[in-house]
Structures are given as C-alpha cells and as structure tokens.
Scaffold this motif. Structure first.
Motif, PDB file in Angstrom:
ATOM      1  N   GLN A   1       0.855  -1.038   0.044  1.00 26.21           N
ATOM      2  CA  GLN A   1      -0.027  -0.066   0.041  1.00 26.21           C
ATOM      3  C   GLN A   1       0.757   1.216  -0.045  1.00 26.21           C
ATOM      4  OE1 GLN A   1      -3.022  -0.895   2.790  1.00 26.21           O
ATOM      5  NE2 GLN A   1      -4.039   1.033   2.756  1.00 26.21           N
ATOM      6  N   VAL A   2       1.914   1.432   0.965  1.00 26.18           N
ATOM      7  CA  VAL A   2       2.796   2.475   1.100  1.00 26.18           C
ATOM      8  C   VAL A   2       3.941   2.471  -0.215  1.00 26.18           C
ATOM      9  CG1 VAL A   2       2.269   2.967   3.513  1.00 26.18           C
ATOM     10  CG2 VAL A   2       4.445   1.663   2.568  1.00 26.18           C
ATOM     11  N   THR A   3       3.910   1.492  -0.882  1.00 28.90           N
ATOM     12  CA  THR A   3       4.782   1.521  -2.048  1.00 28.90           C
ATOM     13  C   THR A   3       4.267   1.673  -3.398  1.00 28.90           C
ATOM     14  OG1 THR A   3       6.104  -0.221  -0.839  1.00 28.90           O
ATOM     15  CG2 THR A   3       6.586  -0.005  -3.055  1.00 28.90           C
ATOM     16  N   THR A   4       3.185   1.215  -3.710  1.00 31.63           N
ATOM     17  CA  THR A   4       2.602   1.088  -5.017  1.00 31.63           C
ATOM     18  C   THR A   4       1.423   2.030  -5.012  1.00 31.63           C
ATOM     19  OG1 THR A   4       1.630  -0.967  -4.772  1.00 31.63           O
ATOM     20  CG2 THR A   4       3.788  -0.834  -5.601  1.00 31.63           C
ATOM     21  N   ALA A   5       0.515   2.044  -4.160  1.00 26.30           N
ATOM     22  CA  ALA A   5      -0.910   2.502  -4.106  1.00 26.30           C
ATOM     23  C   ALA A   5      -0.780   3.815  -4.643  1.00 26.30           C
ATOM     24  CB  ALA A   5      -1.733   2.480  -2.768  1.00 26.30           C
ATOM     25  N   GLU A   6      -1.844   4.655  -5.304  1.00 26.76           N
ATOM     26  CA  GLU A   6      -2.102   5.875  -5.674  1.00 26.76           C
ATOM     27  C   GLU A   6      -2.361   6.537  -4.055  1.00 26.76           C
ATOM     28  OE1 GLU A   6      -2.006   8.197  -7.905  1.00 26.76           O
ATOM     29  OE2 GLU A   6      -0.886   6.782  -8.883  1.00 26.76           O
TER      30      GLU A   6
ATOM     31  N   GLY B   1       9.773  -8.358  10.624  1.00 27.45           N
ATOM     32  CA  GLY B   1      11.054  -7.752   9.827  1.00 27.45           C
ATOM     33  C   GLY B   1      10.616  -6.527   8.726  1.00 27.45           C
ATOM     34  N   MET B   2       9.491  -6.323   8.846  1.00 27.99           N
ATOM     35  CA  MET B   2       8.816  -5.229   7.902  1.00 27.99           C
ATOM     36  C   MET B   2       8.587  -4.046   8.327  1.00 27.99           C
ATOM     37  SD  MET B   2       6.552  -7.084   5.003  1.00 27.99           S
ATOM     38  CE  MET B   2       6.070  -8.565   6.107  1.00 27.99           C
ATOM     39  N   GLY B   3       8.443  -3.958   9.696  1.00 28.78           N
ATOM     40  CA  GLY B   3       8.016  -2.631  10.313  1.00 28.78           C
ATOM     41  C   GLY B   3       8.795  -1.345   9.806  1.00 28.78           C
ATOM     42  N   LEU B   4      10.148  -1.446   9.927  1.00 35.63           N
ATOM     43  CA  LEU B   4      10.973  -0.278   9.833  1.00 35.63           C
ATOM     44  C   LEU B   4      11.065   0.022   8.303  1.00 35.63           C
ATOM     45  CD1 LEU B   4      13.666  -0.759  12.524  1.00 35.63           C
ATOM     46  CD2 LEU B   4      11.971   0.599  12.507  1.00 35.63           C
ATOM     47  N   ALA B   5      11.001  -1.227   7.595  1.00 38.75           N
ATOM     48  CA  ALA B   5      11.064  -0.895   6.083  1.00 38.75           C
ATOM     49  C   ALA B   5       9.627  -0.239   5.578  1.00 38.75           C
ATOM     50  CB  ALA B   5      11.170  -2.222   5.367  1.00 38.75           C
TER      51      ALA B   5
ATOM     52  N   CYS C   1       8.132   1.997   7.460  1.00 39.95           N
ATOM     53  CA  CYS C   1       8.278   3.333   8.205  1.00 39.95           C
ATOM     54  C   CYS C   1       9.287   4.156   7.210  1.00 39.95           C
ATOM     55  CB  CYS C   1       8.837   3.433   9.643  1.00 39.95           C
ATOM     56  SG  CYS C   1       7.867   2.709  10.773  1.00 39.95           S
ATOM     57  N   ARG C   2      10.191   3.593   6.914  1.00 40.85           N
ATOM     58  CA  ARG C   2      11.366   4.360   5.927  1.00 40.85           C
ATOM     59  C   ARG C   2      10.564   4.559   4.578  1.00 40.85           C
ATOM     60  NH1 ARG C   2      17.437   2.990   5.265  1.00 40.85           N
ATOM     61  NH2 ARG C   2      17.622   4.888   6.970  1.00 40.85           N
ATOM     62  N   ARG C   3       9.778   3.588   3.889  1.00 44.81           N
ATOM     63  CA  ARG C   3       9.182   3.919   2.669  1.00 44.81           C
ATOM     64  C   ARG C   3       8.178   5.254   3.023  1.00 44.81           C
ATOM     65  NH1 ARG C   3      10.125   3.919  -1.812  1.00 44.81           N
ATOM     66  NH2 ARG C   3       8.208   3.689  -3.113  1.00 44.81           N
ATOM     67  N   ILE C   4       7.470   5.111   3.997  1.00 45.91           N
ATOM     68  CA  ILE C   4       6.426   6.168   4.185  1.00 45.91           C
ATOM     69  C   ILE C   4       7.007   7.402   4.292  1.00 45.91           C
ATOM     70  CG2 ILE C   4       4.942   7.107   5.894  1.00 45.91           C
ATOM     71  CD1 ILE C   4       3.773   4.218   6.581  1.00 45.91           C
ATOM     72  N   ILE C   5       8.045   7.734   5.142  1.00 50.98           N
ATOM     73  CA  ILE C   5       8.866   8.894   5.628  1.00 50.98           C
ATOM     74  C   ILE C   5       9.690   9.350   4.131  1.00 50.98           C
ATOM     75  CG2 ILE C   5      10.463   9.974   6.754  1.00 50.98           C
ATOM     76  CD1 ILE C   5       7.966   9.423   8.180  1.00 50.98           C
ATOM     77  N   GLU C   6      10.182   8.500   3.516  1.00 56.93           N
ATOM     78  CA  GLU C   6      11.095   8.876   2.247  1.00 56.93           C
ATOM     79  C   GLU C   6      10.034   9.500   1.109  1.00 56.93           C
ATOM     80  OE1 GLU C   6      14.045   6.041   1.492  1.00 56.93           O
ATOM     81  OE2 GLU C   6      15.294   6.755   3.231  1.00 56.93           O
ATOM     82  N   ARG C   7       9.046   8.657   1.076  1.00 52.97           N
ATOM     83  CA  ARG C   7       8.121   9.235   0.057  1.00 52.97           C
ATOM     84  C   ARG C   7       7.599  10.429   0.463  1.00 52.97           C
ATOM     85  NH1 ARG C   7       3.045   5.268  -1.822  1.00 52.97           N
ATOM     86  NH2 ARG C   7       3.620   5.493  -4.133  1.00 52.97           N
ATOM     87  N   GLY C   8       7.614  10.820   1.726  1.00 51.75           N
ATOM     88  CA  GLY C   8       6.884  12.194   2.082  1.00 51.75           C
ATOM     89  C   GLY C   8       7.937  13.244   2.037  1.00 51.75           C
ATOM     90  N   GLY C   9       9.106  12.834   1.648  1.00 52.83           N
ATOM     91  CA  GLY C   9      10.170  13.963   1.397  1.00 52.83           C
ATOM     92  C   GLY C   9      11.124  13.950   2.881  1.00 52.83           C
ATOM     93  N   GLY C  10      10.939  13.021   3.670  1.00 51.54           N
ATOM     94  CA  GLY C  10      11.754  13.079   4.920  1.00 51.54           C
ATOM     95  C   GLY C  10      12.841  12.006   5.060  1.00 51.54           C
TER      96      GLY C  10
END
Ligand code: ADP
Length: 203
Positions: free
Chosen positions: A47-52, A167-171, A173-182
C-alpha cells in the motif's frame, strides 16, 4: 479463519490430546498468527509502495499518536510501558501512514524492551523547514553496525520466541517517510536504549 479456529481448538480441546497434541496445536496457533501478521504487513508495505496515494492531508500529529496508542493499548498495559509526549504539530501526511510509523516505532520500543519497564518518549521540534520527530526508549538498543541494516525488508536482529515480528515494520516506516520527503534513522546505545528520528517537511 485458520487463526480463529486453531485458537478455538486450543481453548476447547487443549489438554485432551496429550502433551504432543497440545504442542501441535500451539505450533499451529503460533504459525497462523505469524502468517496473519506477515500478510497484514505485506499488504501495508504494498500500500505504501505502489498505491496511488492521492493528495496528502493536513493532520494533527497528536491526534494520530492518540490513535496509534489506542491500537497498542494491550501491549502498553501488558508491559506497563509509560509514554511521555510533548505537544505535536500539524503536518502534511496521510493519517494512515503517520499512524503506521508511530505504531511500528512504539510497538518496537515495547517489544525490544530490556528488564526495566519500558519508558517511551515521543516528541517533535521544528528545525528549519522541517519537523524533527523522535521516539525514544530504554530498551535493549541496537549495535552500531546494524543501525542502518534494520530498515531493510525482513531484516531482524532479535529472533527469540517472544519477538515474533515480521522484519517489515521499519522498512514500512522508511518507505512512508522517504516518500513524504523526509528521512528516518536511529541513534542507539546497546543496553541503554534507542531513539528513532524522522522528519516531515513543515507546512
Ligand atoms: P520486526 O520488529 O518485525 O522484527 P522491524 O523492521 O520493525 O521488524 O525491526 C527490525 C529489527 O530492528 C528488529 O527485529 C529488532 O532487531 C530491531 N529493532 C527495531 N526497533 C528496535 C528498538 N526500539 N530497540 C531495539 N531493537 C530494535
């Protein structure tokens, strides 16, 4: 269904199948719960990787934290964790995504606790054009050589029976934050605790 029925089996017939039978049921319940978590985390990651994502919205980070804490209520009560928090700002992000970040970081702070009761602090401060959030704990900490690795998919350091993460929780988080420019990172002293930092561009 598998989780629900294997749990029912354990509840209704535990003790009637002999010790080997009980053990098989225990393994089934544990496996089903693990599969459930894995599927849920995979779905979130997709969802946080591919979804519109649609337009981000302005959300009150304090209210989002409240929701995340409500979802973690059982773990907080069971561990006796105390949570300190400062006032949190309004930020532009999807509410679901910020809730995921808080939930994963605070969930980990509880899961990877040491012998002491978990003391967790959540704060945010303005730094130039962004907000710097932090989630700190007094848990087992992370050795310096693993502090970057843990943000990778399926990367886990602590594999004991109680620590049944995916083992996916932090991945996520990183995806969400980097996608948001952080950015998101951790500073930690093994045996003393960890502080996870993440940034969100200011409004
Ligand atoms: P999971 O918790 O499902 O294993 P995560 O991606 O959330 O996956 O975390 C990856 C690994 O990082 C964990 O397995 C654990 O070893 C380590 N870790 C995460 N948060 C903390 C923390 N607050 N304190 C100590 N170790 C942590």
């Amino acid at each position: 269904m598998v989780t629900a029925y294997s749990e029912l089996l354990e509840k209704r017939f535990g003790g009637q199948l002999g010790s080997v039978g009980d053990e098989y049921i225990r393994h089934t319940v544990r496996g089903a719960l693990r599969m459930d978590r894995l599927l849920r985390d995979l779905r979130t990651y997709m969802q946080v990787t591919t979804a519109e994502r649609g337009a981000t919205e302005e959300v009150d980070a304090g209210a989002v934290l409240d929701k995340a804490l409500a979802n973690l209520e059982a773990a907080i009560n069971e561990s006796g964790a105390s949570i300190r928090r400062t006032a949190l700002p309004r930020v532009f992000i999807h509410e679901f995504e910020l809730a995921q970040v808080f939930q994963n970081l605070i969930g980990n702070a509880i899961r990877y606790r040491g012998d002491a009761q978990p003391e967790i602090a959540v704060s945010a401060r303005r730094q130039g054009e962004e907000w710097l959030f932090s989630v700190s704990d007094n848990g087992i900490g992370i050795e310096p050589q693993f502090q970057e690795l843990i943000f990778g998919m399926f990367k886990r350091l602590h594999n004991s029976a109680e620590n049944t993460g995916t083992g996916m929780g932090l991945a996520i988080c990183r995806r969400i934050i980097e996608r948001g420019g952080g950015r998101i990172w951790v500073e930690s002293e093994p045996g003393k605790g960890s502080t996870f930092y993440f940034t969100i561009p200011a409004l």
